[in-house]
Design a protein around this motif. Structure first.
Motif, PDB file in Angstrom:
ATOM      1  N   MET A 363       0.835  -1.210   0.000  1.00 31.05           N
ATOM      2  CA  MET A 363       0.000   0.000   0.000  1.00 31.05           C
ATOM      3  C   MET A 363       0.865   1.254   0.000  1.00 31.05           C
ATOM      4  N   ASN A 364       2.042   1.216   0.626  1.00 31.80           N
ATOM      5  CA  ASN A 364       2.910   2.392   0.605  1.00 31.80           C
ATOM      6  C   ASN A 364       3.649   2.541  -0.724  1.00 31.80           C
ATOM      7  N   ILE A 365       3.953   1.421  -1.367  1.00 35.17           N
ATOM      8  CA  ILE A 365       4.531   1.514  -2.726  1.00 35.17           C
ATOM      9  C   ILE A 365       3.505   2.135  -3.669  1.00 35.17           C
ATOM     10  N   ALA A 366       2.256   1.643  -3.598  1.00 31.23           N
ATOM     11  CA  ALA A 366       1.193   2.223  -4.425  1.00 31.23           C
ATOM     12  C   ALA A 366       0.959   3.683  -4.054  1.00 31.23           C
ATOM     13  N   GLY A 367       1.033   3.979  -2.767  1.00 32.13           N
ATOM     14  CA  GLY A 367       0.839   5.347  -2.315  1.00 32.13           C
ATOM     15  C   GLY A 367       1.908   6.295  -2.816  1.00 32.13           C
ATOM     16  N   SER A 368       3.158   5.825  -2.847  1.00 28.93           N
ATOM     17  CA  SER A 368       4.251   6.680  -3.330  1.00 28.93           C
ATOM     18  C   SER A 368       4.085   7.025  -4.807  1.00 28.93           C
ATOM     19  N   LEU A 369       3.372   6.198  -5.536  1.00 22.66           N
ATOM     20  CA  LEU A 369       3.128   6.445  -6.967  1.00 22.66           C
ATOM     21  C   LEU A 369       1.877   7.289  -7.204  1.00 22.66           C
ATOM     22  N   SER A 370       1.148   7.580  -6.124  1.00 18.06           N
ATOM     23  CA  SER A 370      -0.107   8.332  -6.265  1.00 18.06           C
ATOM     24  C   SER A 370      -0.186   9.483  -5.265  1.00 18.06           C
ATOM     25  N   SER A 371       0.945  10.154  -5.052  1.00 10.98           N
ATOM     26  CA  SER A 371       1.008  11.394  -4.256  1.00 10.98           C
ATOM     27  C   SER A 371       0.633  11.210  -2.790  1.00 10.98           C
ATOM     28  N   CYS A 372       0.940  10.044  -2.209  1.00 12.42           N
ATOM     29  CA  CYS A 372       0.701   9.798  -0.782  1.00 12.42           C
ATOM     30  C   CYS A 372       2.036   9.745  -0.054  1.00 12.42           C
ATOM     31  N   TYR A 373       2.002  10.011   1.246  1.00 11.66           N
ATOM     32  CA  TYR A 373       3.184   9.742   2.054  1.00 11.66           C
ATOM     33  C   TYR A 373       2.896   8.556   2.967  1.00 11.66           C
ATOM     34  N   VAL A 374       3.829   8.188   3.821  1.00 15.44           N
ATOM     35  CA  VAL A 374       3.758   6.918   4.556  1.00 15.44           C
ATOM     36  C   VAL A 374       2.465   6.820   5.364  1.00 15.44           C
ATOM     37  N   ALA A 375       1.712   5.758   5.116  1.00 16.84           N
ATOM     38  CA  ALA A 375       0.465   5.488   5.842  1.00 16.84           C
ATOM     39  C   ALA A 375       0.662   4.258   6.721  1.00 16.84           C
ATOM     40  N   THR A 376      -0.106   4.191   7.790  1.00 19.69           N
ATOM     41  CA  THR A 376      -0.044   3.032   8.682  1.00 19.69           C
ATOM     42  C   THR A 376      -1.346   2.961   9.468  1.00 19.69           C
ATOM     43  N   GLY A 377      -1.401   2.067  10.460  1.00 18.96           N
ATOM     44  CA  GLY A 377      -2.593   1.941  11.285  1.00 18.96           C
ATOM     45  C   GLY A 377      -2.620   2.979  12.383  1.00 18.96           C
ATOM     46  N   SER A 378      -3.737   3.657  12.521  1.00 22.87           N
ATOM     47  CA  SER A 378      -3.896   4.700  13.541  1.00 22.87           C
ATOM     48  C   SER A 378      -4.635   4.133  14.744  1.00 22.87           C
ATOM     49  N   PHE A 379      -4.100   4.388  15.946  1.00 19.45           N
ATOM     50  CA  PHE A 379      -4.745   3.856  17.146  1.00 19.45           C
ATOM     51  C   PHE A 379      -6.094   4.535  17.392  1.00 19.45           C
ATOM     52  N   SER A 380      -6.139   5.866  17.283  1.00 15.60           N
ATOM     53  CA  SER A 380      -7.382   6.580  17.581  1.00 15.60           C
ATOM     54  C   SER A 380      -8.480   6.204  16.587  1.00 15.60           C
ATOM     55  N   ARG A 381      -8.151   6.167  15.293  1.00 13.62           N
ATOM     56  CA  ARG A 381      -9.158   5.835  14.291  1.00 13.62           C
ATOM     57  C   ARG A 381      -9.548   4.357  14.359  1.00 13.62           C
ATOM     58  N   THR A 382      -8.586   3.481  14.702  1.00  8.65           N
ATOM     59  CA  THR A 382      -8.918   2.055  14.854  1.00  8.65           C
ATOM     60  C   THR A 382      -9.865   1.849  16.025  1.00  8.65           C
ATOM     61  N   ALA A 383      -9.645   2.595  17.112  1.00  4.43           N
ATOM     62  CA  ALA A 383     -10.544   2.495  18.267  1.00  4.43           C
ATOM     63  C   ALA A 383     -11.958   2.928  17.885  1.00  4.43           C
ATOM     64  N   VAL A 384     -12.078   3.985  17.074  1.00  2.00           N
ATOM     65  CA  VAL A 384     -13.389   4.445  16.599  1.00  2.00           C
ATOM     66  C   VAL A 384     -14.016   3.395  15.683  1.00  2.00           C
ATOM     67  N   ASN A 385     -13.201   2.828  14.798  1.00  2.00           N
ATOM     68  CA  ASN A 385     -13.683   1.786  13.881  1.00  2.00           C
ATOM     69  C   ASN A 385     -14.213   0.577  14.657  1.00  2.00           C
ATOM     70  N   PHE A 386     -13.484   0.200  15.686  1.00  2.00           N
ATOM     71  CA  PHE A 386     -13.880  -0.926  16.536  1.00  2.00           C
ATOM     72  C   PHE A 386     -15.174  -0.612  17.286  1.00  2.00           C
ATOM     73  N   SER A 387     -15.237   0.587  17.884  1.00  2.00           N
ATOM     74  CA  SER A 387     -16.424   0.971  18.652  1.00  2.00           C
ATOM     75  C   SER A 387     -17.654   1.091  17.765  1.00  2.00           C
ATOM     76  N   ALA A 388     -17.449   1.462  16.500  1.00  2.00           N
ATOM     77  CA  ALA A 388     -18.578   1.616  15.568  1.00  2.00           C
ATOM     78  C   ALA A 388     -19.091   0.277  15.074  1.00  2.00           C
ATOM     79  N   GLY A 389     -18.424  -0.816  15.450  1.00  2.00           N
ATOM     80  CA  GLY A 389     -18.924  -2.155  15.123  1.00  2.00           C
ATOM     81  C   GLY A 389     -18.493  -2.692  13.782  1.00  2.00           C
ATOM     82  N   CYS A 390     -17.296  -2.314  13.318  1.00  2.00           N
ATOM     83  CA  CYS A 390     -16.822  -2.820  12.018  1.00  2.00           C
ATOM     84  C   CYS A 390     -16.679  -4.346  12.059  1.00  2.00           C
ATOM     85  N   LYS A 391     -16.920  -4.969  10.934  1.00  2.00           N
ATOM     86  CA  LYS A 391     -16.805  -6.427  10.827  1.00  2.00           C
ATOM     87  C   LYS A 391     -15.596  -6.837   9.989  1.00  2.00           C
ATOM     88  N   THR A 392     -15.291  -6.065   8.950  1.00  2.00           N
ATOM     89  CA  THR A 392     -14.188  -6.400   8.048  1.00  2.00           C
ATOM     90  C   THR A 392     -13.498  -5.111   7.602  1.00  2.00           C
TER      91      THR A 392
END
Length: 640
Positions: A363-392
């Motif tokens: 995903m970071n190789i693809a991102g570097s080719l499409s004007s993105c910088y280094v992405a990774t998993g965010s703790f705060s957003r993952t906690a929101v995703n979990f609390s919102a009841g995500c399944k996949t």
């Protein structure tokens, strides 16, 4: 000197040890690791089409869980994805500002990488996008090479190049099962590093919160406080501070309410987006941008543009970009794996670390080719995703589509968004990076681990991000080297009535066997770093006991070295074992080796050391070696 008799007892166990097949060559282990990464659970290769199918299932887990995906799961993921986007969009803009990039690059990074991860990742909960620590890391390291205010184009090129290298390193770690390299950043070091980075990030947000024009590029706390002290004595528009603090308090209150009652999990998630909307309307209505309120102004509209031609894979800056990419890759993986494993444990499923690294890399190789910088998993957003009841990971797809809509339709509305609100959003996310409870727990459990944590914390705070990481790694390496140089060597005793042999220091009920010295080497590698120490330690015990024993019948007649924990040995280690054997033979003491590892016995046979010690004195376990040595003692006593 009388020759010691060969003891033929226990032929079967010795036969098993001495006639084991040769261990696999390093090249075979490497290719096996690659095959295991590409094929699910190391399944055997069949036809070419079957091989492609297995590799596809391994690289794209969506092909497995997607077959059981239903409408009920989609409803949960849709709600989670929309909630995630409400938090992710304002955070992405803020983190882009922290990375010294234009706002749209944060949104780009929340579009392409989540889509790639959704089909390749093994975590059901992790939310992908830019994060504060990596944004700080990117800006603090690259601006030492290229100043973003003087040459923003070269700065962006270096960001994309570093992101490309980060992806290459991450994918390589997973493909060749080199994830242990990331583990050099221990849990304690990450705790200290995150806390130090959070404080530095918070201090840097004072620029946006106060509306300061000129600010230091240094990240150490002394330089930042000095810059703030100088700035507050200059004319400042109080509106920036008033808007920023008001909405910061609002976001913190909603977070408090969300934690008190889980039914309101959506409240802290939507608060940042609501803050952006309200503050933008406020500035637009009052025309605050014409009266000293600093705003984002222009945000480029449209889908991610290609950045492939901006990658600098040759030239004077390539080495620096690769170095920054490697450090960014390690930090991003450490954060993502920690976040992913935490929520996987809560839900009770297994996270595949190597596949996660491959997914992050792609995903970071693809991102570097499409004007993105280094992405990774965010703790705060993952906690929101979990609390919102995500399944996949479909929630990441929903979030990415929402970001795409924002890039197409809403960028013009961001013109009046005050920069101070971005500082407030970042400041509100920082308390989650400071884990005082875990720091106290580290202190209680392991003082050396706490030293590494404190080193990372103060290194980041008073030096730089690189210094903090370097200090933590140096302390961790020092600990490893000290343990390798001076491994624990235990004298073993038998627990009465059993065939269990254990340390007499740890277990007071363990009793030594008269006439035998049973030792265990607690090191996985007997090598040039510790061979001399081990040799001297064992021989010193033998000599001390020889001098202490006045009765000839009680003196040590055999020495057993338990090598259960020794997985490998080098030529210096072989020479040390041979020296021990020669010294003991000169004292008429028999040496026995118990349970040597696969590589160890292979190298001992290659070096002819097995023949010099005696093939019948290599045993599968300590009890068999003890039985043979006691038989030798009885035979020697009878001869006398």
């Amino acid at each position: 000197m009388s020759s010691l008799p060969e003891k033929p007892a226990c032929r079967t166990p010795s036969f098993l040890v001495l006639n084991s097949p040769d261990p696999p060559a390093p090249w075979h282990e490497l290719t096996g690791s690659v095959k295991h990464s590409l094929l699910s659970h190391g399944k055997k290769l069949g036809s070419f089409s079957k091989c492609i199918t297995l590799a596809s299932y391994a690289l794209f887990p969506v092909l497995q869980w997607g077959r059981n995906y239903d409408l009920k799961m989609f409803r949960s993921d849709l709600l989670a994805g929309l909630t995630l986007a409400s938090l992710g969009i304002p955070q992405s803009i803020g983190y882009a500002n922290l990375a010294k990039l234009d706002p749209q690059y944060g949104l780009y990074t929340s579009f392409v990488p989540p889509l790639i991860y959704a089909v390749m990742g093994t975590s059901r909960d992790i939310a992908i996008g830019p994060v504060a620590v990596v944004s700080l890391l990117i800006s603090s390291m690259i601006q030492k090479v290229v100043d973003p205010s003087l040459d923003p184009i070269s700065y962006r090129k270096m960001v994309f190049t570093a992101t490309f290298f980060a992806g290459i390193f991450q994918a390589s770690f997973g493909l060749f099962r080199l994830g242990f390299l990331v583990d050099f950043l221990s849990h304690a070091a990450i705790v200290g590093f995150m806390a130090g980075a959070a404080i530095v990030i918070g201090l840097q947000q004072l620029k946006g919160l106060l509306g300061i024009n000129h600010f230091t590029n240094n990240t150490d706390v002394v330089s930042v406080i000095k810059a703030v002290w100088i700035a507050v004595h200059q004319p400042l528009h109080p509106g920036n501070f008033l808007i920023g603090c008001s909405f910061l308090i609002f976001i913190l209150i909603t977070r408090f309410l969300g934690r008190r009652n889980r039914k309101y999990f959506w409240l802290p998630a939507i608060a940042p987006l609501l803050s952006v909307i309200l503050s933008t309307l406020l500035v637009f209505v009052t025309k605050g941008d014409k009266h000293g309120i600093k705003t984002i102004k222009h945000v480029q509209r449209g889908l991610n543009p290609s950045s492939a031609k901006q990658l600098q894979l040759s030239g004077p800056l390539t080495g620096a970009s690769a170095k920054i990419g490697l450090i960014s890759a390690a930090i991003a993986l450490a954060e993502a794996l920690a976040v992913g494993r935490s929520f996987a444990t809560i839900k009770g499923y297994q996270l595949d670390g190597n596949k996660e690294m491959i997914a992050m890399g792609c995903m970071n190789i693809a991102g570097s080719l499409s004007s993105c910088y280094v992405a990774t998993g965010s703790f705060s957003r993952t906690a929101v995703n979990f609390s919102a009841g995500c399944k996949t990971t479909v929630s990441n797809i929903v979030m990415a589509i929402t970001v795409f809509i924002a890039l197409q339709l809403l960028t013009k509305l961001l013109y009046y968004t005050p920069i101070t609100i971005l500082a407030s959003i970042i400041l509100s996310a920082l308390p989650g990076l400071i884990d005082l409870r875990e720091a106290c727990n580290i202190w209680e459990v392991d003082k050396m681990d706490f030293l590494a944590s404190a080193g990372a914390f103060f290194g980041v705070l008073f030096g730089s991000v690189e210094i903090g990481l370097s200090v933590a790694i140096i302390i961790s390496f020092t600990r490893i080297i000290l343990n390798l140089i001076w491994p624990r060597i235990e004298i073993l005793g038998r627990i009465q009535g059993t065939d269990i042999f254990c340390s007499i220091r740890q277990y007071s009920v363990a009793v030594r066997t008269q006439g035998l010295l049973i030792t265990r080497i607690n090191s996985c590698f007997l090598c040039f770093m510790n061979a001399n120490y081990i040799r001297e330690r064992i021989l010193s015990w033998v000599i001390e006991e020889k001098d202490a024993m006045e009765n000839a019948k009680e003196r040590t007649r055999s020495v057993i070295i338990d090598m259960t924990n020794v997985m490998n040995i080098d030529t210096t280690g072989l020479a040390a074992i041979e020296d021990i054997h020669k010294k003991l033979a000169s004292l008429e003491i028999q040496l026995a080796i118990a349970n040597p590892g696969w590589q160890v016995i292979h190298k001992m046979k290659k070096a002819k050391l097995v023949d010099r010690i005696g093939r019948s004195w290599i045993f599968l376990a300590v009890p068999q070696a003890v039985e043979a040595c006691l038989a030798l003692k009885r035979e020697s006593g009878h001869l006398c």
